[in-house]
Structures are given as structure tokens and as C-alpha cells.
Design a protein around this motif. Structure first.
Motif, PDB file in Angstrom:
ATOM      1  N   HIS A  63      71.037  91.621-110.602  1.00  0.00           N
ATOM      2  CA  HIS A  63      69.797  91.270-111.307  1.00  0.00           C
ATOM      3  C   HIS A  63      69.967  91.174-112.823  1.00  0.00           C
ATOM      4  O   HIS A  63      68.988  91.086-113.550  1.00  0.00           O
ATOM      5  CB  HIS A  63      68.691  92.277-110.973  1.00  0.00           C
ATOM      6  CG  HIS A  63      68.245  92.186-109.548  1.00  0.00           C
ATOM      7  ND1 HIS A  63      67.610  91.080-109.043  1.00  0.00           N
ATOM      8  CD2 HIS A  63      68.361  93.060-108.511  1.00  0.00           C
ATOM      9  CE1 HIS A  63      67.345  91.286-107.752  1.00  0.00           C
ATOM     10  NE2 HIS A  63      67.790  92.469-107.407  1.00  0.00           N
ATOM     11  N   GLU A 104      65.252  88.040-115.640  1.00  0.00           N
ATOM     12  CA  GLU A 104      65.029  89.179-114.739  1.00  0.00           C
ATOM     13  C   GLU A 104      65.003  90.494-115.521  1.00  0.00           C
ATOM     14  O   GLU A 104      65.627  90.623-116.568  1.00  0.00           O
ATOM     15  CB  GLU A 104      66.124  89.227-113.658  1.00  0.00           C
ATOM     16  CG  GLU A 104      66.049  88.056-112.699  1.00  0.00           C
ATOM     17  CD  GLU A 104      66.573  88.422-111.305  1.00  0.00           C
ATOM     18  OE1 GLU A 104      66.091  89.408-110.719  1.00  0.00           O
ATOM     19  OE2 GLU A 104      67.463  87.702-110.822  1.00  0.00           O
ATOM     20  N   ILE A 139      64.822  94.970-114.821  1.00  0.00           N
ATOM     21  CA  ILE A 139      64.929  96.053-113.835  1.00  0.00           C
ATOM     22  C   ILE A 139      64.195  97.278-114.366  1.00  0.00           C
ATOM     23  O   ILE A 139      64.364  97.653-115.539  1.00  0.00           O
ATOM     24  CB  ILE A 139      66.398  96.460-113.551  1.00  0.00           C
ATOM     25  CG1 ILE A 139      67.195  95.268-113.017  1.00  0.00           C
ATOM     26  CG2 ILE A 139      66.442  97.618-112.550  1.00  0.00           C
ATOM     27  CD1 ILE A 139      68.645  95.603-112.666  1.00  0.00           C
ATOM     28  N   LEU A 157      56.708  95.714-108.893  1.00  0.00           N
ATOM     29  CA  LEU A 157      57.158  94.583-108.072  1.00  0.00           C
ATOM     30  C   LEU A 157      56.199  93.401-108.231  1.00  0.00           C
ATOM     31  O   LEU A 157      56.625  92.263-108.372  1.00  0.00           O
ATOM     32  CB  LEU A 157      57.250  94.995-106.593  1.00  0.00           C
ATOM     33  CG  LEU A 157      58.429  95.899-106.214  1.00  0.00           C
ATOM     34  CD1 LEU A 157      58.217  96.524-104.836  1.00  0.00           C
ATOM     35  CD2 LEU A 157      59.749  95.117-106.240  1.00  0.00           C
ATOM     36  N   TYR A 194      59.135  92.705-111.582  1.00  0.00           N
ATOM     37  CA  TYR A 194      60.299  93.557-111.845  1.00  0.00           C
ATOM     38  C   TYR A 194      61.120  93.783-110.576  1.00  0.00           C
ATOM     39  O   TYR A 194      60.573  93.791-109.468  1.00  0.00           O
ATOM     40  CB  TYR A 194      59.856  94.931-112.370  1.00  0.00           C
ATOM     41  CG  TYR A 194      59.512  94.953-113.842  1.00  0.00           C
ATOM     42  CD1 TYR A 194      60.328  95.609-114.757  1.00  0.00           C
ATOM     43  CD2 TYR A 194      58.370  94.301-114.320  1.00  0.00           C
ATOM     44  CE1 TYR A 194      60.012  95.632-116.112  1.00  0.00           C
ATOM     45  CE2 TYR A 194      58.046  94.310-115.662  1.00  0.00           C
ATOM     46  CZ  TYR A 194      58.871  94.977-116.557  1.00  0.00           C
ATOM     47  OH  TYR A 194      58.567  95.006-117.895  1.00  0.00           O
ATOM     48  N   ASN A 195      62.413  94.013-110.761  1.00  0.00           N
ATOM     49  CA  ASN A 195      63.250  94.570-109.708  1.00  0.00           C
ATOM     50  C   ASN A 195      63.206  96.083-109.872  1.00  0.00           C
ATOM     51  O   ASN A 195      63.258  96.580-111.004  1.00  0.00           O
ATOM     52  CB  ASN A 195      64.679  94.064-109.843  1.00  0.00           C
ATOM     53  CG  ASN A 195      64.722  92.548-109.792  1.00  0.00           C
ATOM     54  OD1 ASN A 195      64.439  91.944-108.764  1.00  0.00           O
ATOM     55  ND2 ASN A 195      65.036  91.926-110.937  1.00  0.00           N
ATOM     56  N   ALA A 210      59.659  92.288-100.737  1.00  0.00           N
ATOM     57  CA  ALA A 210      60.537  93.065-101.613  1.00  0.00           C
ATOM     58  C   ALA A 210      61.878  93.339-100.931  1.00  0.00           C
ATOM     59  O   ALA A 210      62.943  93.225-101.549  1.00  0.00           O
ATOM     60  CB  ALA A 210      59.862  94.381-102.003  1.00  0.00           C
ATOM     61  N   GLY A 237      63.863  89.965-100.429  1.00  0.00           N
ATOM     62  CA  GLY A 237      64.314  89.430-101.703  1.00  0.00           C
ATOM     63  C   GLY A 237      65.345  90.331-102.381  1.00  0.00           C
ATOM     64  O   GLY A 237      65.826  90.007-103.464  1.00  0.00           O
ATOM     65  N   ARG A 292      64.809  93.055-103.845  1.00  0.00           N
ATOM     66  CA  ARG A 292      64.244  93.404-105.137  1.00  0.00           C
ATOM     67  C   ARG A 292      63.946  94.883-105.288  1.00  0.00           C
ATOM     68  O   ARG A 292      63.437  95.321-106.316  1.00  0.00           O
ATOM     69  CB  ARG A 292      62.974  92.576-105.395  1.00  0.00           C
ATOM     70  CG  ARG A 292      63.309  91.086-105.613  1.00  0.00           C
ATOM     71  CD  ARG A 292      62.083  90.293-105.945  1.00  0.00           C
ATOM     72  NE  ARG A 292      61.307  90.970-106.968  1.00  0.00           N
ATOM     73  CZ  ARG A 292      59.975  91.050-106.987  1.00  0.00           C
ATOM     74  NH1 ARG A 292      59.272  90.488-106.010  1.00  0.00           N
ATOM     75  NH2 ARG A 292      59.352  91.693-107.944  1.00  0.00           N
ATOM     76  N   ILE A 293      64.225  95.675-104.236  1.00  0.00           N
ATOM     77  CA  ILE A 293      64.017  97.119-104.373  1.00  0.00           C
ATOM     78  C   ILE A 293      65.203  97.866-103.782  1.00  0.00           C
ATOM     79  O   ILE A 293      65.743  97.479-102.740  1.00  0.00           O
ATOM     80  CB  ILE A 293      62.681  97.576-103.728  1.00  0.00           C
ATOM     81  CG1 ILE A 293      62.451  99.068-103.954  1.00  0.00           C
ATOM     82  CG2 ILE A 293      62.612  97.213-102.244  1.00  0.00           C
ATOM     83  CD1 ILE A 293      61.016  99.516-103.752  1.00  0.00           C
TER      84      ILE A 293
END
Lengths: 314, 314
Positions: free
Chosen positions: B32, B37, B39, B76, B80-81, B138, B141, B143-144
């Protein structure tokens, strides 16, 4: 002179939801006080000892509540009605098999123009269906009552109330005291109101928690079958500590276990003898839980105890 | 002379799953670290302080993990990641809305001659569907990232590792340190191996836990936007304690809250000013969560911070 447990009740107020829980316990015990029915009180999870009145910090006992949650399922299977008295948010029967993410991952969502449906993925149905069926059967049959505690004081109040409601059942009541109860507490009058400030290292003044087994066995449910647990980390002292407890409180059974091996092996200590209940390696690999043989042994002893009372009454 | 945090690392071994978690953190941050992007590292839940090596008893901090879990969902939403570094079994984003029983109660089981299907009851779909969709988005993707700690020592090791992985993101990294970290611990060499015996009241020897905010801000992620929390039970000292913390560690924001009112109101303390973020009675009744305005305020400040860095670099 008041005993130390009487003093504890005299100096600690009941929890706010106490009267509600007492009504639930009373209703449950009266409904199941019928020929052919039995009730087991399972206590499960650890109690906390708050270090401040507005609690930010507390001493806790290691316990996820696995023993009590699993045991409750096997008691239900054996036909018992179950009072599951547990630490708030500890493991519960049935739901213990899945955490939230595991359950969410089992779900599939279908959208079409009209509406949304959510179904359990076919390959998860096999795992979930038998547990869901048992859960619903216990719920719908009114065969399980959930009550919760957090602090050691909550536990004290609930345990005495449960005993008062169970007493009329006599020998048909089984107490399976698997909760990890604090040994020490901070007396109310020594507790600061606000969060202890971290500028200085606190001096925590601890007192011994009174042992409730004594009034449970001798006063509150003198005719019930009482089983307690003893957890140690040192194998060398387990048997003697379990035997001491049985000699002191005169109940029916102590189940001893060692923290590191408690999922494989326990020791049953009775007034007459002691013996191991354990799983073979094959059983463990096959997913058998130690609570299955534990409960069948306990139920067997409880049945003999009831029959013995029945004979001696003739 | 070694600082006290260096000494803590020197005398406490990393947790057994440390290398696995470090790899996960590294992979997540590298993936990321791309234009556009960001985090956020959210720490959540309380840390424990074991009182014995074979831990039966420990001191814990009051925290269900609601703040961190709810905040992660809003981060999220804002794109955000999220690294969700949380206490094992504390509340998690998405699943926090349902406990196990609530989820089981939503399910209907249909059996016919051929097979068994399990579906979510139509009236529960409305509640579950939007949460399930966000959860899956999430997850799918990437993303978490979920990483867990239990003891204060686990937390120390994970936090430093996360910072090392976040450092290359510079100002695009946000640290949102909502975990309730113990202030005191029992040094390894003072800890008994076995369960403390209850015959005597134990004398627990506590030491102050080093404050990690200091190396976080000055050494590990000097270009990140760091937000810490201050929880008190006494309103009279909250603002001054929050301001002291900001002056001492020189980070960007302290969010102060009072235990009893933390779901309705917090106070933002920045180097320039302080202001309340709170919910109206109507918002609370409407089910709005305080984390929603908290996160939009934090994100707004983080965006300005990134823009400021960009301008000063020109």
C-alpha cells in the motif's frame, strides 16, 4: 463472630442486575423441579478484581471459559437442564465453535433486482447445521439459562442466589464449579475512587477471598452433588491440593488439572479414590474433547448418588 | 546508558508468532505504499500484565476494544488501509455488531429429503447485509490486516515492528493509538514460575512500563501523523494531562476522554488549541457513533498535515 463470607456479603452490594437474575434463576429451577428432571449449575470463566471504583484496571484470572462451555453442551446431551453462569464475554456453549469472522466468512450474499438474500455456503452447512440444531433445541426447550458475572463480588451474589433456588431439588441438583474464582481482592474501603495515577507505582493491598465452597456444601445445598475444580501449574502438588480440598469441604468430587495439559487429562479425586480421565492421541486427533468423558463420568457418579439417596430414604 | 524502553526490549523475548506478524506487516505496508494510498495503524483493546510465568493471574486494563473497532470501520470508509492491531478476542470491526448468539439467532435451517440449507431470516438481512458487504469489500480488497497481542510485552514488539514497516510511508502513515496499555508490569526476574499459592497474600512488585510514545515520535516514524488517547475517570485533570502528554512527546493530537462519557464526548487537544467533539442527544438516539465525527476530524487534520509537508518540501 460473623464468618468471613458473611462479612463479604455485608460489605459488598449486589450487582445492579441481581434481582432480574434471581427471578430468572427461580423460574428456571421451579419449572424443572419435576420427576425425571435434573439441573446442573455450570460456573465458567474467570472473575475480576477491580483495583479502582471507577474501574480502569483489574486483576483477572486466566480462563477463556472453554471447560464450562464445552461441558454444558455434553450435559444438555445427557438430558440435563443447564444454568450456565459465566463471565460476560467468555466462551458459551455452541457459539464457542465459531468466532465472529468465521461466521461472517461462512455467509454468501445474493443480490437481485428485487431483494437481497444471505445464505450459508454449502460447504459450511455440514459443520454448522448440527451445532445450530442443538443450540435451537436447547433454546426452544427452555433447557438452558444464561446468567453472567464480571467481578468476584457479582459471582458471590449470583452463586448464593442460584444455590437458594436449587436447594428444593435436593440430590437432583448438580453443581459443576468450573469458574476460575479470584483468590485475592481489594476491599471496597481500600479502593481509590479514580484511576490510579501512573506517576508513582501503586501499592495494591490484597485480601484473601473467602472460600464459598464451605457454605455451599454445608448450608446452601447440603443435599446436592457438588463438583469443584483445582487448577495448578505444578504437577507435584496437584493431587495433594485436590485431596486437601475434598477433606476440608466434604463435597463429592474434585477434578484436578494442570494448566498446560488440561485439554488432554484431568484427575478425578473422590472420597474413596482417585483416577485419571484422559484422551488417547487418536481421540485427540479425531476431535474428541476431554469434556465428553469428564461429563459421562460425572453423570454416572451423580446417578449413583441419587440412587443412593433414594435407597437410604427407604 | 540504555533508555528504559531499550532495556525492556533487551529483557523481554518477542512473542512466538512475532516473525510471522512482522512479515505480514511488511507485505501490507509495501503493497500500500503507492501514490494516493494511506495506511492507518489502529491499536485497540487492553494489554495484560502476567503475574506468573505459567500465567494463571494477570492484571488487565478495562477495554472492550469498541473505540478501535468502530474507528477502523470509519477509516476504511474514508479510503484508508487499516492495520488493526488488537487484543486477542477484543471487539473487531464488523463482527463487533453481533455476538455469537445474535448471529445464530438470525439463522434458519431448512431440511428436505435431499439436503440441508441455512439462510439468514429475511428480517435480519436488512441489518446484516450492509455490514457483510463492507466486511467482504475490505477483506477481498486486502485493505485490512488483523494482528493480535495479549501481554504488554507482545504489544511492545508488535508496535515497534509496525512502525519500522510504516516509516517508508512518511506523512501518509497515521498512528491511532487507542489501545489501553498497562502502566505497570512485573519484571520477568521477579515473576514466580508457578501459580502463586493462596495460603499467603502475595506481594506484587510492580514497575512502571516505559512510555513508547517517545521513541515512536522521535525515532521510529518521525514523519507520521501520530494520535494518542488519554483516558481518565476524573474530569478535573483530563485536559491538563492531555496537554502535558502533547508537550512531552511532541506529537500531533491527543484525544482525551472520560470513562463514563466516552461514547458521547471527547476532547481534541492539538499543539494550537483544544475543542470538543461530541454527539447531540438526537444523534445518539439516531444510532450515530462518536467515532464517525472523530474519524472525520482526524482525517481532515491528517490531510492538512500531508499537504503541509508537500508544501514545505517545495
Amino acid at each position: 463472630m460473623a464468618s468471613n463470607w458473611e462479612e463479604f456479603y455485608a460489605t459488598h452490594l449486589p450487582p445492579t442486575d441481581f434481582e432480574d437474575n434471581r427471578s430468572l434463576l427461580k423460574e428456571f429451577c421451579e419449572r424443572h423441579n419435576k420427576p425425571g428432571e435434573r439441573i446442573v449449575l455450570v460456573t465458567s470463566g474467570g472473575t475480576t478484581v477491580p483495583l479502582e471504583h471507577n474501574t480502569v484496571r483489574f486483576v483477572d484470572n486466566f480462563s477463556a471459559g472453554m471447560r464450562g462451555a464445552a461441558s454444558s453442551e455434553y450435559f444438555l446431551e445427557q438430558g440435563y437442564n443447564v444454568i450456565f453462569m459465566h463471565r460476560l464475554k467468555s466462551l458459551e456453549p455452541f457459539t464457542r465453535h465459531f468466532n465472529g469472522q468465521k461466521l461472517m466468512d461462512m455467509l454468501d450474499l445474493q443480490e437481485n433486482s428485487r431483494n437481497v438474500t444471505i445464505t450459508v455456503k454449502p460447504d459450511s452447512v455440514d459443520v454448522l447445521a448440527p451445532i445450530l440444531l442443538n443450540y435451537k433445541a436447547a433454546q426452544d426447550g427452555g433447557r438452558i439459562l444464561y446468567v453472567t458475572f464480571t467481578t468476584v463480588s457479582d459471582y458471590f451474589w449470583l452463586l448464593r442466589a442460584a444455590c437458594e433456588c436449587l436447594a428444593p431439588l435436593g440430590a437432583k441438583a448438580l453443581l459443576y464449579l468450573a469458574a476460575a474464582v479470584s483468590d485475592f481482592y481489594v476491599p471496597s474501603y481500600e479502593m481509590p475512587t479514580h484511576k490510579i495515577q501512573s506517576a508513582a507505582v501503586p501499592n495494591i493491598s490484597l485480601q484473601l477471598v473467602p472460600k464459598l465452597l464451605s457454605p455451599v456444601v454445608s448450608l446452601w445445598v447440603p443435599h446436592a452433588f457438588v463438583v469443584s475444580f483445582k487448577l495448578e501449574t505444578d504437577e507435584n502438588i496437584l493431587l495433594s491440593k485436590a485431596r486437601d480440598s475434598l477433606n476440608k469441604y466434604k463435597h463429592k468430587l474434585v477434578i484436578g488439572n494442570i494448566l498446560q495439559t488440561r485439554r488432554q487429562k484431568v484427575i478425578f479425586v473422590t472420597p474413596e479414590s482417585n483416577y485419571d480421565v484422559s484422551l488417547t492421541r487418536e481421540q485427540m486427533l479425531g476431535g474428541i474433547e476431554i469434556e465428553e468423558p469428564i461429563i459421562s463420568n460425572v453423570v454416572h457418579s451423580h446417578t449413583n448418588f441419587i440412587l443412593g439417596q433414594f435407597r437410604s430414604a427407604k
